[in-house]
Design an enzyme around this catalytic site. Structure first.
Site, PDB file in Angstrom:
ATOM      1  N   SER A 120     -13.196   1.025  10.092  1.00  0.00           N
ATOM      2  CA  SER A 120     -12.455   1.248   8.961  1.00  0.00           C
ATOM      3  C   SER A 120     -13.045   0.298   7.825  1.00  0.00           C
ATOM      4  CB  SER A 120     -11.003   0.658   8.895  1.00  0.00           C
ATOM      5  OG  SER A 120     -10.299   0.772   7.618  1.00  0.00           O
ATOM      6  N   GLU A 154       0.925  -1.197   0.093  1.00  0.00           N
ATOM      7  CA  GLU A 154       0.119  -0.015  -0.053  1.00  0.00           C
ATOM      8  C   GLU A 154       0.799   1.539  -0.023  1.00  0.00           C
ATOM      9  OE1 GLU A 154      -1.279   2.036   3.355  1.00  0.00           O
ATOM     10  OE2 GLU A 154      -1.075   0.166   4.671  1.00  0.00           O
ATOM     11  N   ASP A 203     -16.948   4.770  13.827  1.00  0.00           N
ATOM     12  CA  ASP A 203     -15.818   4.773  13.188  1.00  0.00           C
ATOM     13  C   ASP A 203     -15.166   3.500  12.979  1.00  0.00           C
ATOM     14  OD1 ASP A 203     -13.135   5.345  11.756  1.00  0.00           O
ATOM     15  OD2 ASP A 203     -12.725   7.048  12.919  1.00  0.00           O
ATOM     16  N   LYS A 209      -3.532  -1.884  15.583  1.00  0.00           N
ATOM     17  CA  LYS A 209      -2.758  -1.016  16.380  1.00  0.00           C
ATOM     18  C   LYS A 209      -3.650  -0.759  17.654  1.00  0.00           C
ATOM     19  CE  LYS A 209      -0.782   1.874  13.185  1.00  0.00           C
ATOM     20  NZ  LYS A 209      -1.801   1.563  12.338  1.00  0.00           N
ATOM     21  N   ASP A 241     -11.371  -1.132   5.639  1.00  0.00           N
ATOM     22  CA  ASP A 241     -10.697  -2.340   5.764  1.00  0.00           C
ATOM     23  C   ASP A 241     -11.243  -3.615   6.068  1.00  0.00           C
ATOM     24  OD1 ASP A 241      -8.540  -0.058   4.843  1.00  0.00           O
ATOM     25  OD2 ASP A 241      -7.388  -0.773   6.700  1.00  0.00           O
ATOM     26  N   LYS A 261      -5.841  10.579   0.558  1.00  0.00           N
ATOM     27  CA  LYS A 261      -5.834   9.098   1.046  1.00  0.00           C
ATOM     28  C   LYS A 261      -7.040   8.581   0.467  1.00  0.00           C
ATOM     29  CE  LYS A 261      -6.878   6.964   5.521  1.00  0.00           C
ATOM     30  NZ  LYS A 261      -7.224   7.047   6.974  1.00  0.00           N
ATOM     31  N   VAL A 294      -5.556   0.121   2.864  1.00  0.00           N
ATOM     32  CA  VAL A 294      -5.641  -1.253   2.717  1.00  0.00           C
ATOM     33  C   VAL A 294      -6.685  -1.685   1.846  1.00  0.00           C
ATOM     34  CG1 VAL A 294      -6.028  -3.478   4.070  1.00  0.00           C
ATOM     35  CG2 VAL A 294      -4.497  -1.840   4.800  1.00  0.00           C
TER      36      VAL A 294
HETATM   37  N1  PSU Z   1      -2.030   1.274   9.902  1.00  0.00           N
HETATM   38  C1  PSU Z   1      -0.826   1.807   9.926  1.00  0.00           C
HETATM   39  N2  PSU Z   1      -0.143   2.688   9.107  1.00  0.00           N
HETATM   40  C2  PSU Z   1      -1.039   3.248   8.261  1.00  0.00           C
HETATM   41  C3  PSU Z   1      -2.416   2.734   8.268  1.00  0.00           C
HETATM   42  C4  PSU Z   1      -2.771   2.093   9.154  1.00  0.00           C
HETATM   43  O1  PSU Z   1      -0.102   1.088  10.962  1.00  0.00           O
HETATM   44  O2  PSU Z   1      -0.661   3.917   7.516  1.00  0.00           O
HETATM   45  C5  PSU Z   1      -3.101   3.238   7.209  1.00  0.00           C
HETATM   46  C6  PSU Z   1      -3.636   2.125   6.183  1.00  0.00           C
HETATM   47  O3  PSU Z   1      -3.570   2.478   4.836  1.00  0.00           O
HETATM   48  C7  PSU Z   1      -4.973   1.707   6.567  1.00  0.00           C
HETATM   49  C8  PSU Z   1      -5.600   3.123   6.852  1.00  0.00           C
HETATM   50  O4  PSU Z   1      -5.704   1.062   5.440  1.00  0.00           O
HETATM   51  O5  PSU Z   1      -4.525   3.759   7.706  1.00  0.00           O
HETATM   52  C9  PSU Z   1      -6.919   2.854   7.516  1.00  0.00           C
HETATM   53  O6  PSU Z   1      -7.532   4.090   7.789  1.00  0.00           O
HETATM   54  P1  PSU Z   1      -8.803   4.311   8.423  1.00  0.00           P
HETATM   55  O7  PSU Z   1      -8.696   4.026   9.843  1.00  0.00           O
HETATM   56  O8  PSU Z   1      -9.348   5.803   8.097  1.00  0.00           O
HETATM   57  O9  PSU Z   1      -9.943   3.388   7.442  1.00  0.00           O
HETATM   58 MN    MN Z   2     -12.047   5.824   9.965  1.00  0.00          MN
END
Ligand code: PSU
Ligand code: MN
Length: 303
Positions: free
Chosen positions: A139, A24, A137, A158, A141, A85, A105
């Site tokens: 993701s 990614e 919220d 995380k 993903d 993003k 992702v």
């Molecule tokens: N986790 C990491 N580093 C990152 C991300 C997640 O350790 O850069 C990024 C990845 O690209 C993941 C995205 O798909 O954050 C998720 O963002 P959101 O929580 O807004 O869906």
């Molecule tokens: Mn989000």
């Protein structure tokens, strides 16, 4: 079908049927500062080559979906301050207006699948955020893992996320969650989350066979492999807990929301750990790239 752009190396590997690993790019533009982001991206590509597979870093550049970047393209992206993003929801819009964006992702899984690549290495996946019962919220993903047939190797989720809720949602969505080489689902900077993963596999071969069987059953979606960070590089969960809480409180106080939340928290944790979080992040991405390369090779061998 969308028209994809490839680096010469990726195009050649696709033509030969060689094992490929997708990568990614949000981690490059929004996850790490320059120049460590570029150094890491190049290093991770090299780790994949050394492990016998070919890297394919994914991004949207001036409206075109690239699966495999040339070095100059990677360098430009790593220094771009205005890259969007891009995830499933905004990928097509970004491309239609000729924009440039780094893929999360979810968007990277879509691109990998379009190119015929079934393994993808990253740092950590997005998941259910703390307080999701109020903020909703979660993701994209997770939903992507449920519908796109790509095995994603990550160091778990995380601790900025709600890991128990993330595992519950993955179970609901029917996503296999596999811990590699241990029972615990890993927690990104730390090897253990204190929660057992639903599945454990100790070899790349087993992971490749499970993916193939999913396809044979006609089940949609991919697999999530949680690969623990190497012991020498981990940060103890107790050390991180107060730092994460502080970053979280700041995000709330400053009204950070939506797609800005994850980059904000990562940036603050980097500052509050004096860069140790970044060193750990680099080590775990490299570790995931090596395992993903082995899985890609096993998938090729099974064909
Ligand atoms: N986790 C990491 N580093 C990152 C991300 C997640 O350790 O850069 C990024 C990845 O690209 C993941 C995205 O798909 O954050 C998720 O963002 P959101 O929580 O807004 O869906
Ligand atoms: Mn989000």
């Amino acid at each position: 079908m969308a028209d994809l752009s490839h680096s010469a190396e990726t195009r050649d590997a696709l033509d030969r049927g060689a094992p490929l690993v997708a990568l990614e790019s949000t981690i490059i533009t929004h996850g790490m500062p320059y120049p460590q982001n570029l150094e890491t991206a190049l290093q991770v590509e090299e780790d994949i080559r050394e492990a016998g597979a070919v890297p394919a870093t994914v991004a949207v550049l001036e409206g075109r979906l690239h699966v495999g970047l040339e070095r100059a393209e990677l360098e430009a992206l790593a220094q771009a301050s205005d890259a969007a993003k891009v995830s499933r929801a905004d990928m097509a819009a970004c491309m239609a207006r000729g924009g440039t964006g780094a893929t999360t992702v979810s968007a990277t899984m879509i691109a990998a699948h379009l190119a015929g690549i079934s393994v993808f290495a990253t740092g950590g996946i997005g998941g259910v955020h703390r307080g999701a019962e109020l903020s909703f919220d979660i993701s994209a993903d997770l939903q992507e893992l449920a519908q796109t047939p790509v095995t994603v190797v990550a160091a778990g989720a995380k601790a900025i996320l709600d890991i128990p809720k993330t595992l519950e949602v993955l179970e609901t969505l029917g996503v296999p969650v596999i811990a590699h080489g241990q029972d615990d689902f890993p927690a990104f900077w730390s090897r253990a989350s204190g929660l057992p993963a639903p599945l454990r596999m100790d070899s790349a071969r087993q992971i490749a066979e499970a993916q193939r069987m999913r396809g044979a059953l006609g089940l949609p979606g991919g697999q999530l492999v949680g690969n623990p960070v190497p012991q020498a590089e981990e940060i103890a969960a107790e050390t991180l807990a107060p730092i994460i809480n502080r970053a979280q409180d700041e995000a709330e106080a400053q009204g950070i929301s939506g797609k800005a939340v994850t980059p904000f928290l990562l940036g603050r944790i980097f500052e509050l750990t004096d860069g140790q979080s970044l060193r750990t992040n680099i080590a775990l991405v490299r570790n995931n790239a090596r395992l993903a390369a082995q899985i890609a090779r096993e998938i090729c061998a099974l064909r």
